[in-house]
Design an enzyme around this catalytic site. Structure first.
Site, short mmCIF file in Angstrom:
data_model
loop_
_atom_site.label_atom_id
_atom_site.label_comp_id
_atom_site.label_asym_id
_atom_site.label_seq_id
_atom_site.Cartn_x
_atom_site.Cartn_y
_atom_site.Cartn_z
CB SER A 115 -43.90 13.86 -5.10
OG SER A 115 -43.45 14.58 -6.20
CG HIS A 136 -44.17 19.10 -3.59
ND1 HIS A 136 -45.48 18.71 -3.46
CD2 HIS A 136 -43.67 18.39 -4.63
CE1 HIS A 136 -45.75 17.80 -4.38
NE2 HIS A 136 -44.67 17.59 -5.10
CD GLU A 148 -48.16 20.38 -1.05
OE1 GLU A 148 -49.33 20.16 -0.81
OE2 GLU A 148 -47.35 19.48 -1.38
CG ASN A 187 -49.20 14.35 -4.27
OD1 ASN A 187 -49.85 14.73 -5.23
ND2 ASN A 187 -47.88 14.26 -4.27
P1 NAD Z 1 -37.06 13.82 -14.29
O1 NAD Z 1 -36.75 12.38 -14.47
O2 NAD Z 1 -37.78 14.54 -15.38
O3 NAD Z 1 -35.68 14.61 -14.05
C1 NAD Z 1 -34.70 14.17 -13.16
C2 NAD Z 1 -33.35 14.67 -13.63
O4 NAD Z 1 -32.37 14.34 -12.64
C3 NAD Z 1 -32.88 14.03 -14.93
O5 NAD Z 1 -32.50 15.02 -15.85
C4 NAD Z 1 -31.70 13.19 -14.50
O6 NAD Z 1 -30.69 13.04 -15.50
C5 NAD Z 1 -31.18 13.95 -13.30
N1 NAD Z 1 -30.32 13.19 -12.41
C6 NAD Z 1 -30.36 11.87 -12.11
N2 NAD Z 1 -29.38 11.57 -11.25
C7 NAD Z 1 -28.72 12.70 -10.97
C8 NAD Z 1 -27.60 13.02 -10.16
N3 NAD Z 1 -27.00 12.11 -9.42
N4 NAD Z 1 -27.15 14.30 -10.14
C9 NAD Z 1 -27.77 15.25 -10.89
N5 NAD Z 1 -28.83 15.00 -11.67
C10 NAD Z 1 -29.30 13.74 -11.72
O7 NAD Z 1 -37.81 13.94 -12.92
P2 NAD Z 1 -38.87 15.07 -12.45
O8 NAD Z 1 -40.23 14.71 -12.93
O9 NAD Z 1 -38.29 16.39 -12.75
O10 NAD Z 1 -38.89 14.82 -10.87
C11 NAD Z 1 -37.84 15.25 -10.04
C12 NAD Z 1 -38.32 15.30 -8.60
O11 NAD Z 1 -39.44 16.20 -8.52
C13 NAD Z 1 -38.83 13.98 -8.05
O12 NAD Z 1 -38.49 13.88 -6.70
C14 NAD Z 1 -40.35 14.08 -8.22
O13 NAD Z 1 -41.04 13.30 -7.27
C15 NAD Z 1 -40.56 15.55 -7.95
N6 NAD Z 1 -41.77 16.14 -8.54
C16 NAD Z 1 -42.15 15.85 -9.81
C17 NAD Z 1 -43.29 16.43 -10.35
C18 NAD Z 1 -43.71 16.14 -11.76
O14 NAD Z 1 -44.87 16.41 -12.09
N7 NAD Z 1 -42.85 15.61 -12.61
C19 NAD Z 1 -44.04 17.35 -9.58
C20 NAD Z 1 -43.61 17.66 -8.29
C21 NAD Z 1 -42.48 17.04 -7.78
#
Ligand code: NAD
Length: 388
Positions: A115, A136, A148, A187
């Protein structure tokens, strides 16, 4: 096509699910089987719901059988495309991209769902900078249509085109930036909405409820600005705010959000933010039916930001509007609303707030020019759009 999705959390399991629904083979990678099994359960439940509603026709078990789960990156050795969705920590993304770069075929595209981290910084961890791109998705990716697409300064046109095509083939609305800017589109605009909402309240112009009533009842947004901020999570909002400002975007001095986070009032997930949420569950906030807040004032900074994006040729007006409609559930695009409110009214508010000492409100040349040329929106026949 064969995909790897790295990280099976909030975003990763949803992205993997979408890919499988659209017939693709997916390797879903995470660090433990406990986490992967939980992801499997979430995907099962979600696909079943779509099936029961009739939006998915194929047998859910067949869709699920296309998703292979693993705790090893080795499964990425024959993929065409990877989407990374691990937590927003640069060092973690570095390790993931180095592993993918080592294991995935040389022609595979490596996308990140980050993000806020610059795509160029992530690309630099690999030996295929031209094939690294931002993709994104919005939460929940099974439902939100916006994607995006963010090329870095290294990304090839071929990579960008293929990523746009992929998003479109998944039933999404891709919005490709010409080049990456901090916060991308959504954002950046959300930050501007939060900043003006915050300024209005902190300067005593309006209450939190009056701001949100204006957003919901006068502008027609599905949530108030503070309500939406609570929904997203105030810690995430403050992170986003600081990240974008740290990378050079002008700030609006306002402490309301940071004070909430310092008090661990994080919004829906902690049961309290600007509003209260018993049981940590979102419930539509009760708001007064009327509000003295002027919609043209509340949206002024966001429209100014959109004008900056258009002026710098990052995206077109219709693409700004797609972002807000398909990523934030706006009933109309931000710039369509601006045209209805009058660009002259937006400009007047920006000038007024700027003259109070808030430098971020310096009106963009584009808005000044539009008003000078009489292109003040719907009432004059032309604004960001033309009207018959
Ligand atoms: P999250 O914490 O829910 O999930 C992340 C996952 O990655 C977890 O299951 C974790 O165990 C896993 N992980 C950690 N280290 C790892 C590794 N080395 N290899 C493989 N898996 C690994 O996070 P999220 O909310 O899904 O966010 C993930 C990405 O998406 C971030 O970059 C965030 O900025 C982006 N994002 C999030 C949202 C949102 O609303 N949550 C929206 C858009 C973008």
């Amino acid at each position: 096509m064969k995909f790897a999705v790295v990280g099976s959390g909030t975003m990763g399991h949803g992205i993997a699910e979408v890919l499988a629904i659209y017939g693709h083979q997916v390797k879903l990678i995470d660090i433990s089987w406990d986490i992967l099994n939980r992801a499997k359960q979430r995907m099962e439940e979600s696909i079943r719901k779509f099936y029961e509603k009739g939006t998915v026709k194929e047998d859910p078990s067949v869709i699920l059988s296309r998703i292979e789960m693993s705790t090893s990156y080795d499964v990425a050795k024959d993929i065409d495309f990877a989407i990374e969705a691990v937590p927003e920590i640069l060092d973690l993304k570095r390790k993931v991209f180095q592993s993918l770069d080592e294991i995935a075929p040389k022609e595979a595209i490596l996308a990140t769902n980050t993000s806020s981290i610059p795509i160029s910084e992530i690309a630099e961890f690999t030996s295929r900078k031209d094939k690294v791109i931002g993709m994104h998705f919005f939460n929940p990716p099974q439902i939100m249509k916006l994607v995006e697409v963010i090329p870095s300064k290294y990304t090839s046109e071929d990579t960008a085109n293929k990523t746009v095509e992929l998003a479109r083939s998944l039933g999404k609305v891709p919005v490709k930036l010409r080049i990456e800017v901090p916060g991308f589109i959504g954002n950046r605009i959300f930050l501007r909405l939060m900043q003006e909402a915050c300024r209005e309240v902190e300067s005593g112009e309006a209450s939190i409820e009056e701001v949100d009533s204006c957003a919901r009842n006068k502008i027609g947004l599905p949530m108030g600005i503070f309500e939406l901020s609570d929904y997203v999570g105030l810690d995430i909002d403050v992170d986003l705010w600081e990240n974008i400002v740290k990378r050079g975007t002008s700030d609006v001095p306002c402490k309301l959000f940071k004070e909430k986070v310092a008090r661990k009032e994080l919004g829906v997930k902690s049961g309290k933010g600007f509003y209260e949420y018993p049981g940590n569950k979102y419930l539509k906030v009760k708001l007064p039916a009327t509000s003295k807040v002027d919609p043209a004032r509340l949206l002024s900074l966001a429209v100014n930001e959109a004008a900056w994006l258009v002026e710098n040729n990052i995206v077109k007006p219709s693409e700004v509007d797609d972002v807000m409609k398909y990523g934030y559930n706006f009933p109309k695009g931000l710039l369509e609303i601006a045209d209805e409110l009058g660009i002259d009214n937006i400009l007047r508010n920006l000038e007024d707030i700027y003259n109070k000492g808030y430098s971020a409100y310096k009106p963009q040349d584009l808005l000044v020019k539009m008003v000078k040329e009489g292109k003040v929106g719907k009432k004059s026949g032309e604004g960001f759009y033309k009207y018959a």
